[in-house]
Design an enzyme around this catalytic site. Structure first.
Site, PDB file in Angstrom:
ATOM      1  N   GLY A 147      32.831   9.125  36.207  1.00  0.00           N
ATOM      2  CA  GLY A 147      32.604   8.037  34.966  1.00  0.00           C
ATOM      3  C   GLY A 147      32.398   8.417  33.640  1.00  0.00           C
ATOM      4  CB  SER A 148      32.671   7.197  30.493  1.00  0.00           C
ATOM      5  OG  SER A 148      33.394   8.029  29.944  1.00  0.00           O
ATOM      6  N   GLY A 149      29.882   6.974  30.458  1.00  0.00           N
ATOM      7  CA  GLY A 149      27.930   6.506  30.557  1.00  0.00           C
ATOM      8  C   GLY A 149      27.002   7.653  30.740  1.00  0.00           C
ATOM      9  CG  HIS A 150      26.769   9.390  33.960  1.00  0.00           C
ATOM     10  ND1 HIS A 150      26.096   8.672  34.388  1.00  0.00           N
ATOM     11  CD2 HIS A 150      28.150   9.500  34.674  1.00  0.00           C
ATOM     12  CE1 HIS A 150      26.550   7.123  35.171  1.00  0.00           C
ATOM     13  NE2 HIS A 150      27.642   8.256  35.537  1.00  0.00           N
ATOM     14  CE  LYS A 175      27.632  12.302  37.821  1.00  0.00           C
ATOM     15  NZ  LYS A 175      28.976  12.784  37.372  1.00  0.00           N
ATOM     16  CG  ASP A 179      32.830  10.438  40.666  1.00  0.00           C
ATOM     17  OD1 ASP A 179      34.118   9.515  40.044  1.00  0.00           O
ATOM     18  OD2 ASP A 179      31.801  11.632  40.160  1.00  0.00           O
ATOM     19  CG  HIS A 187      27.122   5.196  38.939  1.00  0.00           C
ATOM     20  ND1 HIS A 187      26.682   5.777  39.283  1.00  0.00           N
ATOM     21  CD2 HIS A 187      27.961   5.555  37.939  1.00  0.00           C
ATOM     22  CE1 HIS A 187      27.815   6.973  39.334  1.00  0.00           C
ATOM     23  NE2 HIS A 187      28.189   7.056  38.935  1.00  0.00           N
TER      24      HIS A 187
END
Lengths: 336, 336
Positions: free
Chosen positions: A54-57, A105, A110, A219
């Site tokens: 996911g994005s945001g990391h 991860k 995922d 998250h």
């Protein structure tokens, strides 16, 4: 919700464009996908490395695409797994004829989507292996995963496997390097303020004026223990104690540490955690050979940090110290 | 106030210890001072570079101490100028027999204290020159300064002067390189959320649910215009327009840009500003040769960003692209 964005539904797409706009010497986007790949692909006959999630990391994972690390990073929407077709595009982009390793991860989505993509790529004749990173000692399961979560320690795995691949190791050897890192890395984080997913518009949890969460993931999920805000040294001691116990450290270990900001915590404060990490290592009789201090795997604008430790059994010390040249991690500058 | 700290009065001291703990290969602390200097000093006969100012702007300035940039960084308390004796300690640490250049951000306290230190060092027989960076186009004066403020564009000045010094330029030549950069760099910032100075315990200003400040500085001071939160592209366009006008850009300029996070804004969002910056440059017919994307000069955990432009007249393109090896800025990794 205040964000520096245009339309919420365009955030990931525009940010990927932005990374390429900022780092054209490092990154290309695979047309029609959310995959970033190396602007200068590695030589034919070397093993390719793919990670993502996911994005945001950010800077994970696109920030680690480059010499000595990843060959492709696959981005999902914010805190959402990328779909198998996207991962497949990443595998194709990373393949240089010697096979591809996926560094996943440990989150249910995922793992599932990367494994489906692995099967699709194998049916196209690409040799693919995968490893799953589960460095978070805080929980044995959560909303998002069965077993331990993969968090910031994943970047050590990128680095170790990336160095092995860059040196010409075979797919089995690169996977072994990644597994050696996974076996020796542990992480744990905390938050003093939550983050807000753009599409949701509300914070992922709420905290009282003097409260914090220990054991948070990346998250925006709440932690394992809500407690009054503690001094930085006490937080570092609690986390380092947990990591040390879980790794079964005895005196005199060779270690590297990562002090990772979750997004909104100033480097000024992260440095205080780094100070305590070195004090702890010295008082415990360990040899702390490197401290990675900064933002390596964030959770949007969550305030807080994680600390990771990795035991530098051979060949990890050497692999982590090897040159790397990516947007977010550079080592080995040539001096006059 | 929630912070990852121990005692508020120890924040700067412990953070400096932390930077050395994390980056012992780059940094040493001058005993009894708040000065960070190079772990491996440059060769005798090269010009030394000193910068600094209040803390709270990390990675500035200690993060830029190293090969090809600064020789010493002097830290004051948070948002407070360092005292002349501290700056003098920095000058002594940076001196390698060929003189020392001070790079000062334009704030009244900084200018006064650095200039007093300059006189003290000269009376000790060290040749010292100084330059004042005033890149912020937002204001012609503020609570903190007469004339324009020095903000994130200062890092371009560190880089240009540092490259010249590392190559063996004389003190006059290094000052000329710094002045060339100062003449060509402009910056402007905005905030969507304020920061809290640890010793104050309260935010430096307050904003309504949908309000932002345009033209903010890096000391938590409010901006020049309060307005409703705007889309990222609109913010970038307003800022780039102001910078371009102030620089008097005509078509076909060679430029570098910096998209600088103020502390709490995710890289995901900063990347959206980088995207727009490249779009703007292309539509205006400029040649954007580099985009520095990340946190270069922060304001604690303020949410927002600044954008800087520097016109790459000779010799700036070459100096900005030269190798650098510091905790926060690395360029020129040696590949196999």
């Amino acid at each position: 919700m205040k964000k520096v964005v245009n339309r919420v539904e365009d955030v990931v797409d525009e940010a990927l464009e932005g990374f390429v706009a900022a780092f054209p010497q490092y990154l290309r986007r695979v047309a029609g996908t959310k995959v970033l790949t190396r602007a200068r692909p590695k030589a034919e006959g070397l093993v390719g490395l793919v990670s993502g999630g996911g994005s945001g990391h950010e800077p994970a994972h696109g920030g680690y695409v480059g010499y000595g690390m990843l060959d492709a990073a696959v981005a999902g929407e914010v805190f959402t797994s990328p779909t198998p077709d996207q991962v497949l595009a990443g595998i194709r982009a990373a393949s240089r004829g010697a096979g591809v390793l996926l560094i996943i991860k440990n989150y249910t989505g995922d793992v599932m989507n990367f494994e489906i993509a692995q099967e699709m790529a194998e049916s196209e004749g690409i040799a693919v292996q995968s490893v799953v990173v589960n460095d978070d000692v805080a929980v044995d399961g959560s909303l998002y995963t069965t077993g331990r979560r993969g968090i910031a320690g994943t970047v050590f795995v990128h680095k170790a496997a990336g160095a092995a691949a860059q040196r010409g190791a075979t797919l089995d050897e690169v996977r072994a390097a990644a597994e050696a890192a996974i076996a020796q890395v542990r992480s744990m984080g905390f938050a003093i303020a939550p983050c807000t997913v753009p599409a949701a518009g509300q914070p992922t949890f709420t905290l009282g004026e003097d409260e914090m969460e220990l054991g948070i993931g990346i998250h925006g999920e709440p932690g394992t223990e809500r407690r009054p805000v503690a001094p930085a040294d006490e937080l570092a001691d609690v986390i380092l104690g947990r990591l040390s116990e879980d790794l079964g450290l005895t005196e005199g270990c060779r270690l590297a540490a990562m002090v990772n900001g979750m997004g909104a915590t100033p480097l000024l404060e992260l440095a205080i955690l780094a100070r305590r990490t070195r004090q702890w290592a010295e008082s415990a009789g360990h040899q702390l050979e490197a401290v990675w201090l900064g933002e390596f795997m964030t959770s949007l604008e969550m305030a807080g940090a994680s600390i990771s430790l990795v035991r530098l059994d051979d060949p990890l010390a050497d692999l982590l110290a090897a040159p790397a040249d990516t947007p977010a991690l550079r080592q080995g500058v040539k001096h006059d």
